[in-house]
Design a protein around this motif. Sequence first.
Motif, PDB file in Angstrom:
ATOM      1  N   SER A  12      11.710   0.167   4.438  1.00  0.00           N
ATOM      2  CA  SER A  12      11.527  -0.518   3.219  1.00  0.00           C
ATOM      3  C   SER A  12      12.745  -0.292   2.297  1.00  0.00           C
ATOM      4  O   SER A  12      13.261   0.526   2.592  1.00  0.00           O
ATOM      5  CB  SER A  12      10.397   0.287   2.426  1.00  0.00           C
ATOM      6  OG  SER A  12       9.305   0.272   2.998  1.00  0.00           O
ATOM      7  N   LEU A  13      13.314  -1.279   1.835  1.00  0.00           N
ATOM      8  CA  LEU A  13      14.397  -1.285   1.106  1.00  0.00           C
ATOM      9  C   LEU A  13      14.326  -1.206  -0.408  1.00  0.00           C
ATOM     10  O   LEU A  13      13.117  -1.279  -1.071  1.00  0.00           O
ATOM     11  CB  LEU A  13      15.211  -2.550   1.147  1.00  0.00           C
ATOM     12  CG  LEU A  13      15.530  -2.959   2.600  1.00  0.00           C
ATOM     13  CD1 LEU A  13      16.168  -4.420   2.917  1.00  0.00           C
ATOM     14  CD2 LEU A  13      16.388  -1.965   3.390  1.00  0.00           C
ATOM     15  N   GLU A  57      25.366   5.173   1.984  1.00  0.00           N
ATOM     16  CA  GLU A  57      24.824   3.914   1.742  1.00  0.00           C
ATOM     17  C   GLU A  57      25.483   3.384   3.285  1.00  0.00           C
ATOM     18  O   GLU A  57      26.441   3.443   3.680  1.00  0.00           O
ATOM     19  CB  GLU A  57      25.440   2.936   0.784  1.00  0.00           C
ATOM     20  CG  GLU A  57      24.587   1.767   0.547  1.00  0.00           C
ATOM     21  CD  GLU A  57      25.449   1.191  -0.649  1.00  0.00           C
ATOM     22  OE1 GLU A  57      24.837   1.184  -1.610  1.00  0.00           O
ATOM     23  OE2 GLU A  57      26.327   0.338  -0.384  1.00  0.00           O
ATOM     24  N   ARG A  66      25.175  -0.447   5.620  1.00  0.00           N
ATOM     25  CA  ARG A  66      24.929  -2.025   5.765  1.00  0.00           C
ATOM     26  C   ARG A  66      25.015  -2.056   7.441  1.00  0.00           C
ATOM     27  O   ARG A  66      25.474  -1.825   8.042  1.00  0.00           O
ATOM     28  CB  ARG A  66      26.186  -2.536   5.405  1.00  0.00           C
ATOM     29  CG  ARG A  66      26.039  -4.296   5.447  1.00  0.00           C
ATOM     30  CD  ARG A  66      27.329  -4.641   4.913  1.00  0.00           C
ATOM     31  NE  ARG A  66      27.566  -4.344   3.690  1.00  0.00           N
ATOM     32  CZ  ARG A  66      27.223  -5.064   2.660  1.00  0.00           C
ATOM     33  NH1 ARG A  66      26.464  -6.214   2.677  1.00  0.00           N
ATOM     34  NH2 ARG A  66      27.637  -4.708   1.221  1.00  0.00           N
ATOM     35  N   PHE A  86      21.124  -5.837   5.871  1.00  0.00           N
ATOM     36  CA  PHE A  86      20.319  -5.236   4.849  1.00  0.00           C
ATOM     37  C   PHE A  86      21.208  -3.779   4.657  1.00  0.00           C
ATOM     38  O   PHE A  86      21.823  -3.222   5.506  1.00  0.00           O
ATOM     39  CB  PHE A  86      19.027  -4.631   5.520  1.00  0.00           C
ATOM     40  CG  PHE A  86      18.757  -4.212   6.735  1.00  0.00           C
ATOM     41  CD1 PHE A  86      18.596  -2.604   6.689  1.00  0.00           C
ATOM     42  CD2 PHE A  86      18.731  -4.872   7.988  1.00  0.00           C
ATOM     43  CE1 PHE A  86      18.372  -2.143   8.158  1.00  0.00           C
ATOM     44  CE2 PHE A  86      18.399  -4.261   8.958  1.00  0.00           C
ATOM     45  CZ  PHE A  86      18.279  -2.688   9.224  1.00  0.00           C
ATOM     46  N   VAL A  89      20.719   0.281   3.690  1.00  0.00           N
ATOM     47  CA  VAL A  89      19.929   1.452   3.229  1.00  0.00           C
ATOM     48  C   VAL A  89      20.551   2.508   2.591  1.00  0.00           C
ATOM     49  O   VAL A  89      21.721   2.644   3.220  1.00  0.00           O
ATOM     50  CB  VAL A  89      19.203   2.028   4.627  1.00  0.00           C
ATOM     51  CG1 VAL A  89      18.105   0.703   5.196  1.00  0.00           C
ATOM     52  CG2 VAL A  89      20.205   2.181   5.883  1.00  0.00           C
ATOM     53  N   GLU A  90      19.880   3.249   1.872  1.00  0.00           N
ATOM     54  CA  GLU A  90      20.626   4.418   1.304  1.00  0.00           C
ATOM     55  C   GLU A  90      20.054   5.517   1.852  1.00  0.00           C
ATOM     56  O   GLU A  90      18.742   5.754   1.879  1.00  0.00           O
ATOM     57  CB  GLU A  90      20.481   4.533  -0.132  1.00  0.00           C
ATOM     58  CG  GLU A  90      21.254   5.487  -0.767  1.00  0.00           C
ATOM     59  CD  GLU A  90      21.317   5.657  -2.302  1.00  0.00           C
ATOM     60  OE1 GLU A  90      21.456   6.658  -2.895  1.00  0.00           O
ATOM     61  OE2 GLU A  90      20.920   4.657  -3.044  1.00  0.00           O
TER      62      GLU A  90
END
Length: 162
Positions: A72-73, A137, A139, A156, A158-159
């Motif tokens: 989930s972003l 973070e 990518r 996308f 994600v952190e």
Amino acid sequence: MRPCPHRRSLLWLAMLAPMAGPTAAQAAQPTAAGFDLITATEAAQDRAAPPPPASRAMPHPAAPRIELLAPSLGKPMASPIDIRLRWEGVEGAAVDPASVRVKYGRLGLDVTDRVLGAAKVNAQGIEAPGAKLPAGEHRLAIEVADSQRRVARREFIVEVLN
């Protein structure tokens, strides 16, 4: 008969090989706790790289469609993460699972072998549970082609909190 001039260098490499660290494929061996998608060193090198130039390339309108199911972003998450994507061909074209490529970060580090070593990939999508990432973070870009050689790409970010 004259000895091969490269023999010494090849022998030297053979002697060094056992001292080298694990290959990318060995490092990506899945375990009960997941697999190392990116190391802290690779993440730091990528953060230090300049941003890539903006791409103006337009995907083919009939390229496969890629849908991100997980992660989930929009909110920070803990590592490891599960990566799940679903794709489908357009206009009767089938997606070729052998065409899957996974790139990391600004540098475009090819981590395909790491992911495929721990993932289930088929003509409908990919499931890669337990991808370990250091804090920060990240990518990721997933590319897949169809039977007509039309390429789709989904990026996308994600952190990760650790």
